[in-house]
Design an enzyme around this catalytic site. Structure first.
Site, PDB file in Angstrom:
ATOM      1  N   TYR A 252       0.836  -1.191   0.000  1.00 23.79           N
ATOM      2  CA  TYR A 252       0.000   0.000   0.000  1.00 23.79           C
ATOM      3  C   TYR A 252       0.875   1.247   0.000  1.00 23.79           C
ATOM      4  CZ  TYR A 252      -3.920  -3.064   1.011  1.00 23.79           C
ATOM      5  OH  TYR A 252      -4.877  -4.047   0.929  1.00 23.79           O
TER       6      TYR A 252
ATOM      7  N   ASN B  82     -12.731  -0.822  -4.550  1.00 24.87           N
ATOM      8  CA  ASN B  82     -12.631  -1.126  -5.972  1.00 24.87           C
ATOM      9  C   ASN B  82     -13.843  -1.954  -6.405  1.00 24.87           C
ATOM     10  OD1 ASN B  82     -11.908  -2.038  -8.534  1.00 24.87           O
ATOM     11  ND2 ASN B  82     -10.392  -3.484  -7.764  1.00 24.87           N
TER      12      ASN B  82
ATOM     13  N   CYS C 158      -6.839  -5.317  -7.396  1.00 22.60           N
ATOM     14  CA  CYS C 158      -6.586  -4.885  -6.025  1.00 22.60           C
ATOM     15  C   CYS C 158      -5.985  -6.009  -5.183  1.00 22.60           C
ATOM     16  CB  CYS C 158      -7.864  -4.352  -5.391  1.00 22.60           C
ATOM     17  SG  CYS C 158      -9.283  -5.450  -5.501  1.00 22.60           S
ATOM     18  N   HIS C 159      -6.128  -7.246  -5.642  1.00 21.72           N
ATOM     19  CA  HIS C 159      -5.554  -8.382  -4.908  1.00 21.72           C
ATOM     20  C   HIS C 159      -4.027  -8.361  -4.935  1.00 21.72           C
ATOM     21  CE1 HIS C 159      -5.953  -9.773  -9.088  1.00 21.72           C
ATOM     22  NE2 HIS C 159      -4.894 -10.532  -8.842  1.00 21.72           N
TER      23      HIS C 159
ATOM     24  N   GLU D 156      -1.498 -16.416 -10.233  1.00 22.82           N
ATOM     25  CA  GLU D 156      -0.573 -15.541 -10.971  1.00 22.82           C
ATOM     26  C   GLU D 156       0.893 -15.844 -10.675  1.00 22.82           C
ATOM     27  OE1 GLU D 156      -1.581 -11.432 -10.442  1.00 22.82           O
ATOM     28  OE2 GLU D 156      -3.651 -11.740 -11.099  1.00 22.82           O
TER      29      GLU D 156
END
Length: 159
Positions: free
Chosen positions: A97, A120, A128-129, A155
């Site tokens: 963040y 979001n 946002c993850h 991912e």
């Protein structure tokens, strides 16, 4: 403005897709904090969402790393600035963040960035993850930490 929705069953559970005049304005997991009430989703119409569903299916199959979807998320100018920055986080990478706040030129706004991230309305597509704590740990996720971890594992950003 014509608002419509559909529901698609993803590997992480049902997702409601909401669109306004052909642009995606919402992607909500069945259990999601800060989701609007269903009465705001408009009537069900699967037609406008075929391309979004195809791209999501390819993403969850590990065959797509970026989305080409017209978006129309409703938010404040600051929220939209944060959401735009989220889209620049590469697939398979994470940032904190604090790093996200610095990227948008507001290094002291870490909490505000976290709040905007949590609001979001187009999760997964606006990733946002991919934002984690400064200590490298998983932090809050509107769709639940289990989903966040599963998205990051998909991912290759979380082991």
């Amino acid at each position: 403005m014509t608002t419509v929705h559909t529901t698609w069953t993803s590997p992480l559970g049902p997702i409601t897709l909401v669109g306004d005049d052909g642009r995606l304005s919402g992607l909500y997991f069945e259990t999601r904090r800060h989701a609007p009430t269903a009465d705001t989703f408009g009537p069900r119409d699967d037609q406008p969402f075929h391309a979004v569903v195809e791209q999501l299916a390819a993403y969850f199959a590990g065959e797509r790393v970026a989305f080409d979807v017209a978006l129309a998320p409703a938010g404040t100018p600051f929220q939209r600035e944060v959401w735009s920055a989220l889209r620049r986080i590469p697939y398979g990478e994470t940032i904190s963040y604090a790093q996200l706040a610095a990227q948008i030129g507001r290094p002291a706004a870490v909490r505000a960035v976290g709040a905007a991230n949590g609001r979001n309305p187009v999760s997964v597509i606006v990733p946002c993850h991919r934002v984690i704590g400064s200590d490298g740990g998983l932090t809050d996720y509107g769709g639940g930490l289990d989903r966040k971890e599963r998205l990051l594992r998909l991912e290759g950003a979380w082991t």
